[in-house]
Design an enzyme around this catalytic site. Sequence first.
Site, mmCIF file in Angstrom:
data_model
loop_
_atom_site.group_PDB
_atom_site.id
_atom_site.type_symbol
_atom_site.label_atom_id
_atom_site.label_comp_id
_atom_site.label_asym_id
_atom_site.label_seq_id
_atom_site.Cartn_x
_atom_site.Cartn_y
_atom_site.Cartn_z
ATOM 1 N N LYS A 28 47.035 26.110 37.512
ATOM 2 C CA LYS A 28 47.593 27.800 37.614
ATOM 3 C C LYS A 28 46.912 28.448 38.783
ATOM 4 C CE LYS A 28 45.223 30.992 36.291
ATOM 5 N NZ LYS A 28 45.173 32.569 36.759
ATOM 6 N N ASN A 29 45.719 27.958 38.862
ATOM 7 C CA ASN A 29 44.359 28.491 40.039
ATOM 8 C C ASN A 29 44.763 27.769 41.186
ATOM 9 O OD1 ASN A 29 43.790 30.834 38.711
ATOM 10 N ND2 ASN A 29 41.697 29.652 38.014
ATOM 11 N N ARG A 99 45.543 39.942 40.207
ATOM 12 C CA ARG A 99 44.444 39.135 40.908
ATOM 13 C C ARG A 99 44.601 37.918 42.374
ATOM 14 N NH1 ARG A 99 39.638 41.880 42.486
ATOM 15 N NH2 ARG A 99 38.372 40.157 43.191
ATOM 16 N N CYS A 123 42.605 40.275 35.246
ATOM 17 C CA CYS A 123 41.976 40.536 33.828
ATOM 18 C C CYS A 123 40.217 42.140 34.306
ATOM 19 C CB CYS A 123 41.828 38.628 33.782
ATOM 20 S SG CYS A 123 42.886 37.921 33.238
ATOM 21 N N ARG A 128 35.465 43.415 39.900
ATOM 22 C CA ARG A 128 35.607 43.020 41.118
ATOM 23 C C ARG A 128 35.395 42.614 42.469
ATOM 24 N NH1 ARG A 128 39.770 38.798 37.282
ATOM 25 N NH2 ARG A 128 39.317 37.377 39.127
ATOM 26 N N PRO A 129 34.021 42.561 43.056
ATOM 27 C CA PRO A 129 34.738 42.951 44.678
ATOM 28 C C PRO A 129 34.762 43.048 45.562
ATOM 29 C CG PRO A 129 32.220 42.517 43.696
ATOM 30 C CD PRO A 129 33.453 42.275 42.574
ATOM 31 N N ASP A 131 33.566 42.291 48.737
ATOM 32 C CA ASP A 131 33.024 41.726 49.499
ATOM 33 C C ASP A 131 32.833 41.407 50.572
ATOM 34 O OD1 ASP A 131 31.307 41.956 47.050
ATOM 35 O OD2 ASP A 131 30.188 41.302 48.763
ATOM 36 N N GLN A 132 32.173 39.506 49.493
ATOM 37 C CA GLN A 132 32.587 38.666 50.429
ATOM 38 C C GLN A 132 33.573 38.654 51.165
ATOM 39 O OE1 GLN A 132 29.841 36.941 51.512
ATOM 40 N NE2 GLN A 132 29.287 38.618 49.972
ATOM 41 N N ASP A 311 36.286 30.055 32.576
ATOM 42 C CA ASP A 311 37.292 30.117 32.675
ATOM 43 C C ASP A 311 37.643 29.090 31.198
ATOM 44 O OD1 ASP A 311 37.642 31.822 34.552
ATOM 45 O OD2 ASP A 311 39.191 30.698 35.387
ATOM 46 N N ARG A 403 50.642 34.616 30.887
ATOM 47 C CA ARG A 403 50.278 34.337 32.661
ATOM 48 C C ARG A 403 49.540 33.298 32.991
ATOM 49 N NH1 ARG A 403 45.601 37.651 33.321
ATOM 50 N NH2 ARG A 403 45.555 36.603 35.175
HETATM 51 C C1 EPZ Z 1 38.721 32.838 40.456
HETATM 52 O O1 EPZ Z 1 38.669 34.688 41.021
HETATM 53 C C2 EPZ Z 1 39.426 32.689 39.179
HETATM 54 N N1 EPZ Z 1 41.047 33.375 39.595
HETATM 55 C C3 EPZ Z 1 39.053 32.853 38.167
HETATM 56 O O2 EPZ Z 1 39.947 32.279 37.224
HETATM 57 C C4 EPZ Z 1 37.203 32.322 37.742
HETATM 58 O O3 EPZ Z 1 36.768 33.859 36.544
HETATM 59 C C5 EPZ Z 1 36.873 32.956 38.698
HETATM 60 O O4 EPZ Z 1 37.468 32.320 40.319
HETATM 61 C C6 EPZ Z 1 35.607 32.023 38.830
HETATM 62 O O5 EPZ Z 1 35.997 30.576 38.732
HETATM 63 C C7 EPZ Z 1 41.565 32.262 41.097
HETATM 64 O O6 EPZ Z 1 41.156 31.938 40.537
HETATM 65 C C8 EPZ Z 1 42.850 32.840 40.082
HETATM 66 P P1 EPZ Z 1 34.856 34.354 42.360
HETATM 67 P P2 EPZ Z 1 38.039 35.345 41.010
HETATM 68 O O7 EPZ Z 1 34.996 35.477 43.533
HETATM 69 O O8 EPZ Z 1 37.966 33.919 43.106
HETATM 70 C C9 EPZ Z 1 31.693 37.661 42.123
HETATM 71 C C10 EPZ Z 1 41.353 33.216 34.950
HETATM 72 O O9 EPZ Z 1 41.468 33.195 33.640
HETATM 73 N N2 EPZ Z 1 31.870 38.354 44.451
HETATM 74 O O10 EPZ Z 1 34.701 33.268 42.186
HETATM 75 O O11 EPZ Z 1 38.403 36.243 41.695
HETATM 76 C C11 EPZ Z 1 32.476 38.466 41.334
HETATM 77 O O12 EPZ Z 1 31.650 39.982 40.741
HETATM 78 C C12 EPZ Z 1 40.297 33.454 36.283
HETATM 79 O O13 EPZ Z 1 42.123 31.996 35.437
HETATM 80 C C13 EPZ Z 1 31.273 39.252 44.861
HETATM 81 O O14 EPZ Z 1 30.154 39.733 44.436
HETATM 82 O O15 EPZ Z 1 35.976 35.087 41.357
HETATM 83 C C14 EPZ Z 1 31.355 37.303 40.482
HETATM 84 O O16 EPZ Z 1 30.816 37.757 39.953
HETATM 85 C C15 EPZ Z 1 40.595 35.215 35.599
HETATM 86 N N3 EPZ Z 1 32.358 39.576 46.177
HETATM 87 C C16 EPZ Z 1 31.743 35.487 41.646
HETATM 88 O O17 EPZ Z 1 31.291 36.616 42.389
HETATM 89 C C17 EPZ Z 1 33.299 38.787 46.083
HETATM 90 O O18 EPZ Z 1 33.945 39.186 47.318
HETATM 91 C C18 EPZ Z 1 32.636 34.828 40.745
HETATM 92 O O19 EPZ Z 1 34.254 35.786 41.522
HETATM 93 C C19 EPZ Z 1 33.859 38.186 45.751
HETATM 94 C C20 EPZ Z 1 33.723 38.014 44.240
#
Ligand code: EPZ
Length: 432
Positions: A28-29, A99, A123, A128-129, A131-132, A311, A403
């Site tokens: 999916k991802n 997302r 979700c 869920r920032p 900023d990066q 996950d 989903r």
């Molecule tokens: C991906 O979300 C996945 N979604 C999520 O899976 C998964 O939980 C997550 O990665 C972590 O592995 C998809 O691939 C569509 P991140 P993503 O940016 O990309 C912080 C599922 O159940 N962060 O890696 O949104 C954030 O707050 C879903 O299949 C910042 O601080 O996650 C978190 O603590 C749910 N600033 C951490 O990084 C940013 O700009 C990881 O988030 C971005 C993220």
Amino acid sequence: MSESNNKDKLIILGGSPLIGEVEISGAKNSAVAIIPAAILVEGKCVIDNIPNISDVAGMLKILTTLGADVKHINSSTVEIDCSKMSQHSAPYDIVRKMRASSYLMGALLGRFNRSSVAMPGGCDFGVRPVDQHIKGFETLGATVNIEHGMIDIYADELVGTNIYMDVVSVGATINLILAAARAQGTTIIENAAKEPHVVDVANFLTAMGANIVGAGTDVIKVKGVPQLGGGTYSIIPDQIEAGTYMIMAAATAGDVLVKNVIPKHLESITAKLLEAGVTVEEFDDSIRVTSNGKFNKINVKTLPYPGFPTDLQPQILTLLTLAEGTSIVTEGVWDNRFRYVDELIRMGANVMVDGKVAVVEGVKRLSGSPVAATDLRAGAAMLIAALAAHGVTEIHDLTHIDRGYENFEQKLKALGAQITRRNGSRKKKRTG
Ligand code: EPZ
């Protein structure tokens, strides 16, 4: 994708061990990132091993709305042609539930040097920032404005440079690969995420003509190319779906051969199941999980890949509610991913949550009750609990599970689960 209704519920009679074989679908991802990545490609992309789930249907619909030509070749293959796309704006009503719509920022920016995308939903695990993502786009030379719920990004020209990520983020890493794929010069992303789906997106773009090295390590080098042509690509198997079935087999004292997997992607799950006393055998592209239903307490901390995936946190915690002794589960990625625990407590689990740590005191058995799937992986956890519990469980709010898990009822039935979907009432159309 069969029509899903949030009033549908699943009725599961627990207690039968899962026995047999299950085929894992495409990830999916990966799919929800590779589909928007096709925006960068001016030519036909044939993408195979696409999972038939509502998140993928949603993403394909978004692309069609933006002007892509999308053809379903068969149930797991689509052809996407974005050559004629000219629209760079994705408003709230088309992206609000997903997302992964944040990938439209990098893809549209990389293609048109501008994008205008509504703030993403998805979700709810606390804040869920993005900023990066924004920091990365700005480092590539873009100007970013957030107004009226839209993220507007514009660049005269994107120019490759070094970008250091302050947190390891899957989404930001993929978005910056997308933005850099057609930029001027070379972009070096440091402290990049290493998840299998990050590598999959890089491999897809490379198959379309991009120049990307280092995906799967924490330094990714993207040398911009002027154009990407078409090609064919097959998505990797879903690591999280595979891990979910592995845990289901264990929780039901079952014996399941989980087929079409990449065992390397499952190492952290295999290691934790072995530690808990479950038998796991690895083959070239399958994994067999057998269990006698008795588990040792273990401690689990979720971390970016190759650590234990967040996950799969709700699923492993559910297994540990039935372990002997006290296990500690620490969420190392999201601020708030234990909301589903209240549902497990309804079923007799003994879990205490304090911030990012859950203390799980094993109980002898769970008992069936009505519960809600509060998000996608929480829904998977409810399935595990229901299959292992004594008696009947009703799972509500199924749209979350639909989903992300392809044909899960059929797959579970084939493994011997007693599971039925009851259609919820739908409003009748008024005529006249
Ligand atoms: C991906 O979300 C996945 N979604 C999520 O899976 C998964 O939980 C997550 O990665 C972590 O592995 C998809 O691939 C569509 P991140 P993503 O940016 O990309 C912080 C599922 O159940 N962060 O890696 O949104 C954030 O707050 C879903 O299949 C910042 O601080 O996650 C978190 O603590 C749910 N600033 C951490 O990084 C940013 O700009 C990881 O988030 C971005 C993220």
